[in-house]
Scaffold this active site. Structure first.
Site, PDB file in Angstrom:
ATOM      1  N   HIS A 181      -3.756  -5.283   0.180  1.00  0.00           N
ATOM      2  CA  HIS A 181      -3.444  -5.762   1.787  1.00  0.00           C
ATOM      3  C   HIS A 181      -3.431  -7.404   1.642  1.00  0.00           C
ATOM      4  O   HIS A 181      -4.586  -7.905   1.558  1.00  0.00           O
ATOM      5  CB  HIS A 181      -4.692  -5.447   2.428  1.00  0.00           C
ATOM      6  CG  HIS A 181      -4.865  -3.980   2.962  1.00  0.00           C
ATOM      7  ND1 HIS A 181      -4.019  -3.512   4.066  1.00  0.00           N
ATOM      8  CD2 HIS A 181      -5.172  -2.908   2.305  1.00  0.00           C
ATOM      9  CE1 HIS A 181      -4.100  -2.044   4.018  1.00  0.00           C
ATOM     10  NE2 HIS A 181      -4.757  -1.913   3.005  1.00  0.00           N
ATOM     11  N   GLY A 222      -5.810   5.913  -2.574  1.00  0.00           N
ATOM     12  CA  GLY A 222      -6.145   6.813  -3.391  1.00  0.00           C
ATOM     13  C   GLY A 222      -5.105   7.562  -4.350  1.00  0.00           C
ATOM     14  O   GLY A 222      -5.389   8.311  -5.101  1.00  0.00           O
ATOM     15  N   CYS A 224       0.782  -1.402   0.088  1.00  0.00           N
ATOM     16  CA  CYS A 224       0.049   0.202  -0.025  1.00  0.00           C
ATOM     17  C   CYS A 224       0.940   1.235  -0.052  1.00  0.00           C
ATOM     18  O   CYS A 224       1.647   1.602  -0.875  1.00  0.00           O
ATOM     19  CB  CYS A 224      -1.132   0.074   1.362  1.00  0.00           C
ATOM     20  SG  CYS A 224      -1.826  -1.486   1.457  1.00  0.00           S
ATOM     21  N   PHE A 225       0.870   2.099   1.042  1.00  0.00           N
ATOM     22  CA  PHE A 225       1.581   3.223   1.111  1.00  0.00           C
ATOM     23  C   PHE A 225       3.123   2.746   1.010  1.00  0.00           C
ATOM     24  O   PHE A 225       3.931   3.663   0.165  1.00  0.00           O
ATOM     25  CB  PHE A 225       1.653   3.829   2.537  1.00  0.00           C
ATOM     26  CG  PHE A 225       2.098   5.309   2.520  1.00  0.00           C
ATOM     27  CD1 PHE A 225       1.267   6.366   1.907  1.00  0.00           C
ATOM     28  CD2 PHE A 225       3.038   5.695   3.094  1.00  0.00           C
ATOM     29  CE1 PHE A 225       1.784   7.780   1.937  1.00  0.00           C
ATOM     30  CE2 PHE A 225       3.452   7.049   3.146  1.00  0.00           C
ATOM     31  CZ  PHE A 225       2.694   8.025   2.704  1.00  0.00           C
ATOM     32  N   GLU A 245      -2.697  -9.149   4.047  1.00  0.00           N
ATOM     33  CA  GLU A 245      -3.238  -9.839   5.337  1.00  0.00           C
ATOM     34  C   GLU A 245      -4.708  -9.912   5.364  1.00  0.00           C
ATOM     35  O   GLU A 245      -5.496 -10.704   5.935  1.00  0.00           O
ATOM     36  CB  GLU A 245      -2.765  -8.898   6.449  1.00  0.00           C
ATOM     37  CG  GLU A 245      -3.630  -7.709   6.748  1.00  0.00           C
ATOM     38  CD  GLU A 245      -3.576  -6.551   5.769  1.00  0.00           C
ATOM     39  OE1 GLU A 245      -4.195  -5.671   5.808  1.00  0.00           O
ATOM     40  OE2 GLU A 245      -2.359  -6.593   4.904  1.00  0.00           O
ATOM     41  N   GLN A 273       4.141   2.646  -2.604  1.00  0.00           N
ATOM     42  CA  GLN A 273       4.396   4.008  -3.187  1.00  0.00           C
ATOM     43  C   GLN A 273       5.590   4.605  -2.667  1.00  0.00           C
ATOM     44  O   GLN A 273       6.559   5.074  -3.488  1.00  0.00           O
ATOM     45  CB  GLN A 273       3.283   4.749  -2.666  1.00  0.00           C
ATOM     46  CG  GLN A 273       1.768   4.695  -3.248  1.00  0.00           C
ATOM     47  CD  GLN A 273       0.620   5.183  -2.206  1.00  0.00           C
ATOM     48  OE1 GLN A 273       0.911   6.073  -1.526  1.00  0.00           O
ATOM     49  NE2 GLN A 273      -0.640   4.605  -2.421  1.00  0.00           N
TER      50      GLN A 273
END
Length: 383
Positions: A357, A311, A267-268, A359, A271
């Site tokens: 994700h 996003g 996720c983050f 998990e 990035q």
């Protein structure tokens, strides 16, 4: 940003009137759900039909007002086991038809009661399908929810929404991350030590690592290179989290790449790896949020149904291998809905990431193998 009072407005017939105001001027009128008051954030929609407790407690939703596209929310109440963090993080909550009476053997209280207890301002009884279509067409935008004494004329409310901060340019990870390092012990025999940078980590993530014999040292988002290597890690994990990746400090990520320590980001974290490799990031029109996103692993051709909450996305070429300061890199996963980059892989050293994700609490579990892939990288480096 939320202000509220403890007035109960969950699902009772007499709940206070409420209004949702988007920054482009469109309004939706309904009834207060949860706490009464006012709140501001970025309006986003989530397509998951289950797992609302995990959504509410996901730190990645910090400063976002979540619109649930499933019409019936709260049916299973709230329990004491499924929270992904210490509190609810959403800035506001929007549902069409909240459950009047929860029914589940693990339920301890209603969702409405939980929203009141944690001061989360919400709205119910609106056409969430129309609101979702509007956000798909116009894009995610700032929004306010107002009820009780916060109600005023629409022009005043709209002006207040338009004064709220934008998500683009927001640096939020340190606001949701732990302030003190802690350890999640390995389950069974300890095989590896991993330093996990908490950028908004969900509780299930270190648990999934621990299940594989990994002792997880969860470190604050502000951890330095020295902090990371003080735990003598076999690998480094970059978690999910909120905000604009363009605001993040990349010092630790670049140091891990320079030392060739096995690295896994989600996720983050995906990035941040992308930006460290020299790729840009950009804000998606309305993002991916839900537990039903189809992603293809380009190495195997396998399609996984995955859980998303993002996003922003990495701007990397899909059609070629890229040269980076840390060797060759390629896009490993892609979203089949819109061709958004969903994963990166370095070809010359042990580092990879995905934009979703693995998990996946409350599911699906198609991507759980990625934790095993991380273990394989650490095994290979040790050998």
């Amino acid at each position: 940003m939320t202000t509220s009072n403890p007035g109960y407005a969950s699902t009772r017939q007499g709940a206070s009137p409420a209004v949702l105001v988007l920054e482009d001027g469109r309004t939706f009128r309904g009834r207060a759900y949860g706490a009464v008051g006012e709140t501001f954030g970025e309006a986003v929609f989530n397509t998951g039909m289950t797992g609302y407790q995990e959504t509410l407690t996901d730190p990645s939703y910090h400063r976002q007002v979540v619109v649930m596209t499933a019409p019936h929310i709260g049916n299973t109440g709230v329990n004491d086991e499924d929270a992904e963090s210490r509190r609810i993080w959403v800035a506001g909550y929007v549902v069409r038809d909240p459950a009047r009476v929860p029914s589940n053997w693990r339920s301890r209280r209603s969702l409405g009661d939980e929203l009141v207890a944690q001061g989360v301002v919400g709205i119910s009884g609106i056409d969430t399908r129309a609101l979702t279509r509007h956000l798909r067409e116009r894009g995610a935008m700032r929004v306010g929810i107002f009820s009780g004494e916060a109600l005023a004329d629409e022009a005043t409310l709209l002006a207040r929404v338009q004064e709220a901060p934008q998500m683009k340019g927001a640096n939020l990870s340190a606001q949701v991350a732990t302030t003190e390092a802690y350890v999640v012990p390995a389950i069974g025999t300890k095989r590896f030590t991993v330093a996990a940078i908490d950028l908004g980590i969900k509780g299930m993530t270190p648990h999934r690592l621990a299940e594989r014999g990994i002792e997880v040292h969860v470190l604050p988002a502000t951890a330095t290179v020295e902090d990371v290597y003080a735990v003598n890690p076999d690998g480094v994990f970059l978690s999910n989290g909120p905000g604009d990746p363009a605001t993040a400090d990349l010092t630790v990520v670049k140091a891990v790449l320079e030392r060739r320590t096995p690295l896994f980001g989600i996720c983050f974290g995906n990035q941040l790896l992308g930006r460290s490799l020299g790729f840009g990031t950009y804000k998606l029109k309305y993002g991916h949020r839900g537990i039903n996103q189809p992603v293809q692993d380009r190495a195997t051709g396998k399609v996984e149904i995955t859980a998303h909450n993002h996003g922003f996305a990495v701007d990397a070429p899909l059609d070629k291998v890229s040269k980076t300061p840390y060797g060759r890199a390629e896009v490993s996963h892609v979203c089949l809905n819109d061709n958004v980059v969903e994963g990166l892989k370095l070809l010359d050293q042990p580092a990879f990431s995905v934009q979703y994700h693995p998990e996946a609490a409350a599911g699906p579990h198609d991507a759980a193998y990625l934790f095993d892939r991380f273990v394989s990288l650490m095994e290979g480096q040790r050998a």
